[in-house]
Enzyme design. Structure first.
Site, PDB file in Angstrom:
ATOM      1  N   ILE A 129       1.802   4.901   1.212  1.00 46.25           N
ATOM      2  CA  ILE A 129       0.833   5.859   2.054  1.00 46.25           C
ATOM      3  C   ILE A 129       0.141   4.895   2.967  1.00 46.25           C
ATOM      4  O   ILE A 129      -0.200   3.642   2.607  1.00 46.25           O
ATOM      5  CB  ILE A 129      -0.274   6.282   0.950  1.00 46.25           C
ATOM      6  CG1 ILE A 129       0.337   7.122  -0.202  1.00 46.25           C
ATOM      7  CG2 ILE A 129      -1.299   7.030   1.906  1.00 46.25           C
ATOM      8  CD1 ILE A 129      -0.677   7.417  -1.124  1.00 46.25           C
TER       9      ILE A 129
ATOM     10  N   HIS B   4       0.727  -1.258  -0.110  1.00 47.40           N
ATOM     11  CA  HIS B   4      -0.202  -0.147  -0.064  1.00 47.40           C
ATOM     12  C   HIS B   4       0.931   1.429  -0.072  1.00 47.40           C
ATOM     13  O   HIS B   4       1.128   1.854   1.048  1.00 47.40           O
ATOM     14  CB  HIS B   4      -1.014   0.000   1.169  1.00 47.40           C
ATOM     15  CG  HIS B   4      -1.989   1.062   1.131  1.00 47.40           C
ATOM     16  ND1 HIS B   4      -1.911   2.327   1.304  1.00 47.40           N
ATOM     17  CD2 HIS B   4      -3.314   0.662   0.938  1.00 47.40           C
ATOM     18  CE1 HIS B   4      -3.087   2.937   1.295  1.00 47.40           C
ATOM     19  NE2 HIS B   4      -4.049   2.034   1.075  1.00 47.40           N
TER      20      HIS B   4
ATOM     21  N   GLU C  54      -7.485   2.844  13.288  1.00 41.87           N
ATOM     22  CA  GLU C  54      -7.150   1.992  14.224  1.00 41.87           C
ATOM     23  C   GLU C  54      -5.986   2.619  15.240  1.00 41.87           C
ATOM     24  O   GLU C  54      -6.138   2.370  16.471  1.00 41.87           O
ATOM     25  CB  GLU C  54      -6.717   0.658  13.768  1.00 41.87           C
ATOM     26  CG  GLU C  54      -5.878  -0.370  14.520  1.00 41.87           C
ATOM     27  CD  GLU C  54      -6.878  -0.830  15.681  1.00 41.87           C
ATOM     28  OE1 GLU C  54      -6.700  -1.483  16.660  1.00 41.87           O
ATOM     29  OE2 GLU C  54      -8.294  -0.879  15.424  1.00 41.87           O
TER      30      GLU C  54
ATOM     31  N   GLY D 287      -5.779   4.495   5.465  1.00 44.71           N
ATOM     32  CA  GLY D 287      -6.548   5.185   6.387  1.00 44.71           C
ATOM     33  C   GLY D 287      -7.472   4.526   7.451  1.00 44.71           C
ATOM     34  O   GLY D 287      -7.574   4.834   8.729  1.00 44.71           O
ATOM     35  N   VAL D 288      -7.701   3.362   7.108  1.00 46.58           N
ATOM     36  CA  VAL D 288      -8.182   2.248   8.268  1.00 46.58           C
ATOM     37  C   VAL D 288      -7.020   2.066   9.343  1.00 46.58           C
ATOM     38  O   VAL D 288      -7.717   2.051  10.639  1.00 46.58           O
ATOM     39  CB  VAL D 288      -8.832   1.002   7.741  1.00 46.58           C
ATOM     40  CG1 VAL D 288      -9.959   1.201   6.387  1.00 46.58           C
ATOM     41  CG2 VAL D 288      -7.764   0.291   6.692  1.00 46.58           C
TER      42      VAL D 288
END
Length: 218
Positions: free
Chosen positions: A127, A121, A135, A130-131
């Site tokens: 990058i 990723h 978290e 976002g998840v």
């Protein structure tokens, strides 16, 4: 007689011109020359004051590596491991830099190219997902909730949901993610806590949202 008249004519004409010049000036010629000299002197003084040497950096300038102090340590990684049940590769909090018992916590995550999610990723542009930012922020919230002041524990604490989450800017390898989680509402009767979270890189907000934490019966 004619020769005398001719010899006097140039002098009389010259004198008349001098009289006209003095009459046209509001002050004597000598005063005008002095004024021009003063202006010239003043301009030269201003020019010397604007010398580029005055803008040169001083030798005592602080080196860049000494200008920025390190983040304080309120809880180190060992203390965090005593509170949170997470372990590699899912422990996403490196240090707590501020803690108000039962109210809020501020912690950091050092985002490095060695993080295990970067190879996928993305291979060409690393990058942080976002998840995983969400978290990490929830784990900072857990540091607030898993404390005696609130009443949470590892055995009955769960991340229940998120709302109004926005991702403002990408977080890349080399960034320091600074996360603040603040307890807004706690309903001990129902075992529900609502928290507000914001994550920063420098002065920029990169992620924000509202978080629900549940303290179940086990």
């Amino acid at each position: 007689m004619a020769s005398i008249a001719l010899s006097q004519t140039p002098f009389s004409t010259l004198n008349s011109h001098r009289n006209l010049e003095n009459a046209a000036l509001p002050f004597p010629r000598s005063h005008s020359l002095n004024t021009q000299f003063k202006k010239t002197k003043k301009n030269s003084f201003i020019t010397s004051c604007a010398s580029p040497e005055s803008d040169a950096p001083t030798k005592s300038e602080t080196p860049i590596e000494l200008r920025y102090p390190a983040f304080p340590t309120v809880m180190d990684i060992n203390q965090i491991r005593e509170i949170l049940p997470h372990r590699f590769p899912f422990l996403l909090v490196d240090r707590v830099i501020e803690y108000n018992p039962g109210v809020s916590a501020v912690a950091i995550k050092n985002v490095t190219i060695n993080d295990n999610f970067f190879p996928g990723h993305f291979p060409e542009r690393p990058i942080m997902p976002g998840v995983l930012m969400v978290e990490a922020m929830a784990q900072v919230g857990g540091i607030v909730m898993l404390q005696p002041e609130v009443g949470g524990s590892r055995e009955n604490f769960f991340f229940a949901g998120v709302d109004k989450v926005r991702f403002r800017k990408p977080v890349v390898a080399g960034d320091i993610l600074v996360m603040r989680m603040t307890l807004i509402k706690l309903q001990k009767r129902f075992g529900i806590a609502k928290m507000e979270g914001k994550a920063y890189v420098g002065e920029d907000v990169v992620c924000e949202g509202e978080f629900l934490m549940a303290m179940g019966s086990g």
